[in-house]
Design a protein around this motif. Structure first.
Motif, PDB file in Angstrom:
ATOM      1  N   VAL A   1      45.494  49.185  31.920  1.00 55.83           N
ATOM      2  CA  VAL A   1      44.903  47.493  31.904  1.00 55.83           C
ATOM      3  C   VAL A   1      45.776  45.700  31.435  1.00 55.83           C
ATOM      4  CG1 VAL A   1      43.272  45.600  31.371  1.00 55.83           C
ATOM      5  CG2 VAL A   1      42.010  47.973  31.792  1.00 55.83           C
ATOM      6  N   ASN A   2      46.634  45.079  31.688  1.00 55.60           N
ATOM      7  CA  ASN A   2      47.378  43.925  31.266  1.00 55.60           C
ATOM      8  C   ASN A   2      47.041  42.994  32.090  1.00 55.60           C
ATOM      9  OD1 ASN A   2      49.105  42.698  29.774  1.00 55.60           O
ATOM     10  ND2 ASN A   2      50.812  43.693  30.884  1.00 55.60           N
ATOM     11  N   CYS A   3      45.634  42.698  31.587  1.00 56.24           N
ATOM     12  CA  CYS A   3      45.636  40.798  32.485  1.00 56.24           C
ATOM     13  C   CYS A   3      46.168  39.539  31.644  1.00 56.24           C
ATOM     14  CB  CYS A   3      44.044  40.845  32.050  1.00 56.24           C
ATOM     15  SG  CYS A   3      43.060  39.652  33.146  1.00 56.24           S
ATOM     16  N   ALA A   4      45.922  38.663  32.167  1.00 58.02           N
ATOM     17  CA  ALA A   4      47.015  37.271  31.742  1.00 58.02           C
ATOM     18  C   ALA A   4      45.382  36.970  30.303  1.00 58.02           C
ATOM     19  CB  ALA A   4      46.595  36.026  32.525  1.00 58.02           C
ATOM     20  N   CYS A   5      44.711  37.310  30.807  1.00 61.70           N
ATOM     21  CA  CYS A   5      43.183  36.838  29.741  1.00 61.70           C
ATOM     22  C   CYS A   5      43.562  38.014  28.152  1.00 61.70           C
ATOM     23  CB  CYS A   5      41.980  36.911  30.265  1.00 61.70           C
ATOM     24  SG  CYS A   5      41.637  38.942  30.023  1.00 61.70           S
ATOM     25  N   GLY A   6      44.566  38.256  28.061  1.00 60.85           N
ATOM     26  CA  GLY A   6      44.900  39.541  27.280  1.00 60.85           C
ATOM     27  C   GLY A   6      43.956  40.604  26.940  1.00 60.85           C
ATOM     28  N   VAL A   7      43.344  41.138  27.948  1.00 58.55           N
ATOM     29  CA  VAL A   7      42.300  41.844  27.911  1.00 58.55           C
ATOM     30  C   VAL A   7      43.582  43.656  28.367  1.00 58.55           C
ATOM     31  CG1 VAL A   7      40.385  43.431  28.885  1.00 58.55           C
ATOM     32  CG2 VAL A   7      40.452  40.693  28.996  1.00 58.55           C
ATOM     33  N   LYS A   8      42.896  44.712  27.309  1.00 57.76           N
ATOM     34  CA  LYS A   8      44.235  45.871  27.265  1.00 57.76           C
ATOM     35  C   LYS A   8      43.068  46.385  27.838  1.00 57.76           C
ATOM     36  CE  LYS A   8      47.486  43.587  25.974  1.00 57.76           C
ATOM     37  NZ  LYS A   8      49.002  43.358  26.610  1.00 57.76           N
ATOM     38  N   GLU A   9      42.055  46.361  28.054  1.00 61.08           N
ATOM     39  CA  GLU A   9      40.965  47.715  27.939  1.00 61.08           C
ATOM     40  C   GLU A   9      39.874  47.463  29.269  1.00 61.08           C
ATOM     41  OE1 GLU A   9      38.618  48.013  24.118  1.00 61.08           O
ATOM     42  OE2 GLU A   9      40.365  49.425  24.950  1.00 61.08           O
ATOM     43  N   THR A  60      39.084  39.769  38.552  1.00 57.98           N
ATOM     44  CA  THR A  60      39.394  38.992  39.421  1.00 57.98           C
ATOM     45  C   THR A  60      39.905  37.807  39.798  1.00 57.98           C
ATOM     46  OG1 THR A  60      37.506  39.462  40.026  1.00 57.98           O
ATOM     47  CG2 THR A  60      38.768  40.594  41.249  1.00 57.98           C
ATOM     48  N   ARG A  61      39.276  37.615  38.783  1.00 54.72           N
ATOM     49  CA  ARG A  61      39.043  35.567  38.266  1.00 54.72           C
ATOM     50  C   ARG A  61      40.283  35.611  37.731  1.00 54.72           C
ATOM     51  NH1 ARG A  61      34.992  33.920  33.147  1.00 54.72           N
ATOM     52  NH2 ARG A  61      36.522  34.033  32.478  1.00 54.72           N
ATOM     53  N   CYS A  62      40.791  36.154  36.876  1.00 51.03           N
ATOM     54  CA  CYS A  62      42.044  35.681  36.121  1.00 51.03           C
ATOM     55  C   CYS A  62      43.515  35.363  37.119  1.00 51.03           C
ATOM     56  CB  CYS A  62      43.094  36.656  35.265  1.00 51.03           C
ATOM     57  SG  CYS A  62      41.000  36.813  33.441  1.00 51.03           S
ATOM     58  N   VAL A  63      42.956  36.165  38.349  1.00 53.66           N
ATOM     59  CA  VAL A  63      43.762  36.167  39.852  1.00 53.66           C
ATOM     60  C   VAL A  63      43.899  35.067  40.596  1.00 53.66           C
ATOM     61  CG1 VAL A  63      44.898  38.322  38.936  1.00 53.66           C
ATOM     62  CG2 VAL A  63      43.418  38.122  40.945  1.00 53.66           C
ATOM     63  N   GLY A  64      42.782  35.105  40.365  1.00 54.59           N
ATOM     64  CA  GLY A  64      41.876  33.659  41.297  1.00 54.59           C
ATOM     65  C   GLY A  64      41.190  33.358  42.674  1.00 54.59           C
ATOM     66  N   PRO A  69      41.648  41.454  48.760  1.00 53.52           N
ATOM     67  CA  PRO A  69      42.704  40.923  49.106  1.00 53.52           C
ATOM     68  C   PRO A  69      43.105  42.745  50.203  1.00 53.52           C
ATOM     69  CG  PRO A  69      43.466  40.868  47.384  1.00 53.52           C
ATOM     70  CD  PRO A  69      42.444  40.548  47.450  1.00 53.52           C
ATOM     71  N   PRO A  70      43.055  43.274  51.513  1.00 51.46           N
ATOM     72  CA  PRO A  70      44.135  44.286  51.551  1.00 51.46           C
ATOM     73  C   PRO A  70      45.233  44.920  50.676  1.00 51.46           C
ATOM     74  CG  PRO A  70      44.257  43.228  52.813  1.00 51.46           C
ATOM     75  CD  PRO A  70      42.970  42.413  51.852  1.00 51.46           C
ATOM     76  N   PHE A  71      45.835  44.432  50.464  1.00 46.73           N
ATOM     77  CA  PHE A  71      47.483  44.508  49.473  1.00 46.73           C
ATOM     78  C   PHE A  71      47.543  43.710  48.330  1.00 46.73           C
ATOM     79  CE2 PHE A  71      51.880  44.201  48.665  1.00 46.73           C
ATOM     80  CZ  PHE A  71      51.830  45.437  48.502  1.00 46.73           C
ATOM     81  N   PHE A  72      47.472  43.793  47.531  1.00 49.82           N
ATOM     82  CA  PHE A  72      48.188  42.706  45.522  1.00 49.82           C
ATOM     83  C   PHE A  72      48.735  43.034  45.301  1.00 49.82           C
ATOM     84  CE2 PHE A  72      46.893  41.715  41.355  1.00 49.82           C
ATOM     85  CZ  PHE A  72      46.756  40.616  41.917  1.00 49.82           C
ATOM     86  N   LEU A  73      49.944  42.165  44.786  1.00 47.06           N
ATOM     87  CA  LEU A  73      50.700  42.187  43.783  1.00 47.06           C
ATOM     88  C   LEU A  73      50.006  41.095  42.931  1.00 47.06           C
ATOM     89  CD1 LEU A  73      53.880  42.116  46.072  1.00 47.06           C
ATOM     90  CD2 LEU A  73      52.480  44.070  44.846  1.00 47.06           C
ATOM     91  N   CYS A  74      50.829  41.970  41.453  1.00 48.91           N
ATOM     92  CA  CYS A  74      50.743  41.188  40.146  1.00 48.91           C
ATOM     93  C   CYS A  74      51.935  39.678  40.021  1.00 48.91           C
ATOM     94  CB  CYS A  74      50.560  42.309  38.918  1.00 48.91           C
ATOM     95  SG  CYS A  74      51.927  43.000  38.377  1.00 48.91           S
ATOM     96  N   THR A  75      51.820  39.413  39.342  1.00 48.70           N
ATOM     97  CA  THR A  75      52.916  38.210  39.232  1.00 48.70           C
ATOM     98  C   THR A  75      54.191  39.090  38.815  1.00 48.70           C
ATOM     99  OG1 THR A  75      50.623  36.463  38.107  1.00 48.70           O
ATOM    100  CG2 THR A  75      53.121  36.268  38.221  1.00 48.70           C
ATOM    101  N   HIS A  76      54.041  39.205  38.331  1.00 49.39           N
ATOM    102  CA  HIS A  76      55.216  40.732  37.591  1.00 49.39           C
ATOM    103  C   HIS A  76      55.961  41.602  38.724  1.00 49.39           C
ATOM    104  CE1 HIS A  76      58.154  42.601  34.717  1.00 49.39           C
ATOM    105  NE2 HIS A  76      57.723  43.818  35.289  1.00 49.39           N
TER     106      HIS A  76
END
Length: 658
Positions: A600-608, A626-630, A638-645
């Protein structure tokens, strides 16, 4: 009345007796709990229950208790206690444990479900020979899917190690007919205390009249609604820490009202009027938003459901049965009040009041009409109360001072004070509730108001932090300090846990794999008894330790024949090392399973994993909210998702090609 589905008319036995709801699980009601663990106490309680015939499924056993809510009118409700064998359940692991941070707890052998079924889900006919019909609750028991039960008045689940979750509380707002949310929480709290439950978590999604209670109570009292029963901040969600949560509450509570009116008064005419009204009613200075919310909520609770209002003589004259003028109605009402004043605020029968008033008003029809219209209304500085005497069955009247002031004070006070008192009397509970909802929507949710500016830009962020804090926790054994325990009655108490290793491994695990259990030994017990008792106890509790074999006590070099007394001090913590058969120590041992911790490595800072809705990147397999990625709650993944990185990395690939 709710009845237990026994299906027989056998003679009432110990398990069939009716217990009082208000004292259930208090000492001696129905049993004095003497065990040091939840398992011992719940076994003692179930001896007084009645086995529910027809409610047993694979791996489940069910008992019922008849709880008397009140005697007049008679009303009882059934409490179901279901013992579930986890190995046979469709839900081997508990996702509620993961949400609150207990994912590294081992899976227990048993779960106990405490259910107050609603009338709708119970679905049984009344009568001495009730037949059980197929309902959602019964179907869940038979299909071993109790973790998915929904719609009950109360549903709490406790693992055999004493850690539990309160999954549902539904009072009058959610359709309960006999129990309020307060009564249900009081019952649950007594049960947890009596049964020796360790910790209980809950997800606070309570709502009332469309308002989130965790937000309203945070602004009014600085803590959630469940804090009345000791539930506090349990775990971070969306990266909101305890410090962020507390600062958000303080920021909202300290918002000055003198700045709210200039900021929002131009777009809302009602807002300044509501604030001014309750400042006048309070009789003292309401400076901040927190003080305003707290006063309104306390005022709402103090007002009776049928709040008193001033007599509207103009409306009375419009009634078809009225043939008198407003002036004559006012005169007759004052004569009646004067007659009641001479009774020194005592209850007077209708006939006596009528006879006393006839000395000044000869029209008996007018007196009868006014007496009928005066019940629970304000006349001058008094409330005219009317009720039927429960003994004589005669209609009686009396006077009461206006709440918040006395007649002599009102007569000498300024006209402004008198207006304030009457304003309080004219304010009903329904009106206060409507005003509170309006302030909630306008100020906290920002509806129908212009965008916030200046210090008010903090409101949306603070509200979001408070609403994101849903995981609450209560530690029922926080005040127990076993390290300070002393030997009593020739017994020794130890806090014991185990750490295990797989066959062939020489090094033990660095951390114990289970919470500590309280083990009691006689004064002549040996170190070998610690190993034997620990092995038996942890086998009974945990599914993954069925093949556990104790080998040694960590940091104790003495032999098994040595006495505990003199070697280990009572109240100490003891770790027993042991072996499990190869293949039984997999990730299925733990409530979190393989889990997603570390991924887990979310933009909100959550690691678990925090129990919120997540999705993983199809390229790097990292999880994010899901909320943090809009992606909102109502949107599909979506059927296919890529993180920002990964998205940025892939976009650079063409530039690296020759």
């Amino acid at each position: 009345m709710m009845h237990t589905a026994n299906g027989t008319s056998r003679k009432r036995m110990r398990g069939d007796r009716i217990l009082r709801l208000k004292t259930f699980c208090d000492p001696g009601h129905p049993v004095n709990f003497k065990g040091s663990s939840f398992r011992e106490n719940v076994s003692s309680l179930l001896e007084f229950g009645c086995r529910a015939e027809g409610w047993n499924g694979p791996g489940t056993d069910c008992w019922t208790f008849q709880l008397e809510v009140h005697r007049n009118p008679p009303a009882c409700i059934s409490l179901f206690v279901v013992e579930e064998q986890v190995e046979m359940s469709d839900s081997l692991r508990c996702h509620h444990c993961t949400s609150i941070g207990w994912g590294r707890h081992m899976v227990c052998n048993k779960r106990y479900h405490f259910v107050l079924p609603s009338k709708k889900t119970l679905g049984r006919s009344n009568g001495p020979n009730c037949e059980v019909r197929e309902t959602s609750l019964l179907a869940a028991v038979r299909e071993s899917r109790l973790m998915s039960v929904r719609g009950e008045l109360m549903h709490g689940v406790v693992h055999s190690n004493g850690f539990g979750h309160l999954l549902a509380v539904n009072g009058f707002e959610a359709g309960s007919e006999v129990l309020s949310g307060h009564q249900i929480l009081d019952l649950w709290d007594r049960m947890c205390t009596g049964l020796g439950i360790r910790k209980v978590s809950l997800t606070d999604t309570a709502r009332k009249r469309g308002m989130e209670l965790r937000l309203v109570h945070a602004v009014a009292y600085g803590e959630p609604w469940f804090a009345r029963w000791g539930y506090r901040f349990g775990r971070e969600s969306y990266g909101v820490t305890l410090q962020m949560y507390q600062r958000s509450i303080e920021a909202l509570r300290c918002l000055p009202l003198c700045l709210l009116v200039p900021q929002y008064g131009t777009t809302s005419r009602e807002l300044p009027a509501i604030i001014a009204k309750y400042q006048a009613i309070a009789g003292h200075s309401l400076v901040s938003l927190g003080q305003l919310f707290m006063f309104m909520m306390e005022l709402k609770d103090r007002l009776p459901p049928d709040a008193f209002t001033t007599v509207d003589y103009h409306r009375i004259t419009m009634e078809p049965a009225c043939r008198w003028s407003t002036k004559r109605l006012e005169m007759a009402a004052q004569v009646i009040v004067d007659a009641l004043k001479r009774a020194n605020f005592k209850w007077v029968s209708r006939q006596d009041v009528r006879d006393a008033a006839r000395a000044y008003v000869g029209d008996t029809g007018l007196l009868d009409f006014v007496l009928k219209s005066l019940g629970n209304h304000v006349v001058g500085n008094y409330v005219v109360r009317r009720m039927v005497n429960p003994v004589t069955k005669i209609l009686e009247y009396c006077l009461e001072d206006v709440p918040g002031g006395n007649p002599s004070h009102c007569s000498r006070s300024s006209s402004g004070d008198t207006v304030n008192v009457r304003m309080r009397m004219q304010t009903t509970r329904v009106q206060v509730r409507k005003d509170l909802i309006y302030l909630y929507k306008c100020i906290l949710l920002g509806q129908n108001l212009r965008p916030a500016a200046g210090i008010f830009t903090v409101i949306p962020t603070a509200v979001r932090y408070i609403l994101d804090t849903k995981h609450l926790l209560k530690d029922y054994r926080k005040e127990i300090t076993w390290e300070n325990a002393v030997m009593a009655n020739s017994t020794i108490k130890l806090l014991c846990t185990v750490c295990v290793r797989n066959r062939g491994e020489q090094e033990e695990l660095s951390q114990p794999v289970t919470p500590y259990e309280v083990l009691t030994f006689p004064g002549h017990a040996t170190l070998g008894d610690i190993k034997t008792t620990a092995e038996r106890t942890f086998k009974e509790i945990y599914l993954g330790l069925k093949t556990f074999t104790s080998e040694s006590i960590v940091d104790v070099a003495c032999g098994d024949s040595e006495l505990i007394l003199g070697t280990i001090e009572s109240g100490s913590r003891v770790v027993v090392s042991g072996l499990i058969v190869e293949g039984d120590g997999g990730q299925d041992m733990y409530e979190g399973g393989n889990g997603i911790d570390g991924l887990v490595n979310c933009a909100c800072g959550v690691k678990e994993d925090d129990g919120e809705r997540m999705l993983n990147c199809d390229f790097c397999n990292v999880w994010q909210h899901t909320r943090c990625v809009g992606i909102g709650d109502g949107k599909s993944v979506p059927p296919f998702f890529l993180c920002t990185h990964c998205e940025n990395g892939i976009s650079l690939l063409p530039s690296l090609l020759p």
